[in-house]
Design an enzyme around this catalytic site. Structure first.
Site, PDB file in Angstrom:
ATOM      1  CG  ASP A   1      -2.313   0.233   1.002  1.00 61.65           C
ATOM      2  OD1 ASP A   1      -2.674   0.566  -0.136  1.00 61.65           O
ATOM      3  OD2 ASP A   1      -3.112   0.043   1.943  1.00 61.65           O
TER       4      ASP A   1
ATOM      5  CD  GLU B   1     -12.228   0.081   2.629  1.00 63.81           C
ATOM      6  OE1 GLU B   1     -11.130   0.198   2.042  1.00 63.81           O
ATOM      7  OE2 GLU B   1     -12.341   0.094   3.878  1.00 63.81           O
TER       8      GLU B   1
HETATM    9  O1  KIV Z   1      -5.136  -0.906   4.172  1.00 58.91           O
HETATM   10  C1  KIV Z   1      -5.843  -1.907   3.934  1.00 58.91           C
HETATM   11  O2  KIV Z   1      -5.809  -2.902   4.650  1.00 58.91           O
HETATM   12  C2  KIV Z   1      -6.742  -1.847   2.795  1.00 58.91           C
HETATM   13  C3  KIV Z   1      -7.730  -2.952   2.611  1.00 58.91           C
HETATM   14  C4  KIV Z   1      -8.717  -2.972   3.683  1.00 58.91           C
HETATM   15  C5  KIV Z   1      -8.324  -2.959   1.275  1.00 58.91           C
HETATM   16  O3  KIV Z   1      -6.662  -0.938   2.027  1.00 58.91           O
END
Ligand code: KIV
Length: 304
Positions: A85, A184
């Site tokens: 991420d 989401e």
């Molecule tokens: O940060 C995260 O865990 C996410 C998921 C919930 C999709 O973006």
């Protein structure tokens, strides 16, 4: 081990109408377990800021922290495709910063792709990262990094206009080169339509059953926090109960003086206590193991 999952595997799964299983992970031990359980995709989510670091949002998470967790997860995940991420402010300030930070997650963290939140306004950013040969997963709907803009963690796209905007964003991200899209906190009906319109896979969280795959935060699906029960989370285990049971059994045995027992203790047949501060005759200052040293093996449950 079956073949490593790639972004191409995920496209094939969508084409074959086979569901994609994605889960978050933040460390090597969980990554190894979830990999063995059959995860297709492992997301090192910036949710680490909430479930691991204890913050109220994902906003304080830094690039260095994400890289640290990505390194751990990629050591544990053998088969799953690992996605890193992009944390808050690692891609919003400029396209150049976004490409550099995406590159750090791949080069230093070892992930196979990155994920970022946002719609058409990030199409140029997505295209630039993809041009650098880094696959990008998009993230639309309830985007936690926009918590202040959204006025809280609220379901998005419930009215016609908002839904249309999310659909347009999804199409823009696909055109920009995203290989998959997280949806989401959106109505099932909207997620279904987006999934039908896109050729890239959609992965839902609180977005209904019609997405091409589903993702949950591992701590949530495992039931680590009995006080956290949003509608979209199903607890598939009660690890809070299991862990408190195991830990309190350990504490009880420690307090009762019954742990460690003989099975968990070491002995020496030759040891004589020397009642002096002076080094014992023949004591060895070097760290070399003594002859006949009893090997403990690995200490702490390191992943194998
Ligand atoms: O940060 C995260 O865990 C996410 C998921 C919930 C999709 O973006």
């Amino acid at each position: 081990m079956k073949d490593k999952v790639t972004i191409h595997t995920l496209k094939r799964l969508k084409q074959a109408a086979q569901k994609i299983c994605m889960v978050t992970a933040y460390d090597a031990t969980f990554a190894r377990i979830l990999d063995e359980a059959g995860a297709d995709v492992m997301l090192v989510g910036d949710s680490v800021g909430m479930v691991v670091q204890g913050h109220e949002s994902t906003l304080p998470v830094t690039m260095d922290q994400m890289i640290y967790h990505c390194m751990a997860v990629t050591r544990g995940a053998k088969r799953a495709h690992v996605v890193g991420d992009m944390p808050f402010m690692s891609y919003q300030t400029s396209v150049e910063a976004a490409v550099r930070n995406a590159g750090r997650l791949v080069a230093e963290g070892g992930v196979g792709s990155v994920k970022l939140e946002g719609g058409a306004e990030f199409a140029d950013t997505v295209a630039a990262i993809v041009r650098a040969s880094i696959p990008v997963m998009g993230h639309l709907g309830l985007t936690p990094q926009s918590v202040h803009k959204m006025g809280g963690y609220v379901v998005q796209g419930k009215d016609e206009q908002a839904a249309r905007k999310i659909l347009q964003d999804a199409l823009a991200l696909e055109r920009a080169g995203c290989y998959a899209l997280v949806l989401e906190g959106v109505p099932t009906e909207l997620a279904r339509q987006i999934t039908q319109r896109l050729s890239i896979p959609t992965i839902g969280i609180g977005a209904g059953v019609d997405c091409d795959g589903q993702v949950l935060v591992c701590y949530d699906l495992l039931g680590m926090n009995p006080h956290f029960k949003p509608k979209f989370v199903k607890r598939f285990a009660d690890l809070h109960g299991t862990i408190t049971g195991a830990a309190s059994a350990f504490f009880n045995e420690v307090r009762a003086g019954t742990f460690p027992d003989e099975d968990h203790s070491f002995h020496s047949k030759t040891l004589r206590l020397v009642a002096s501060n002076a080094p014992a005759p023949g004591s060895n200052e070097s760290s070399e193991p003594a002859e006949g040293a009893e090997k403990v093996g690995p200490i702490y449950g390191v992943p194998v």
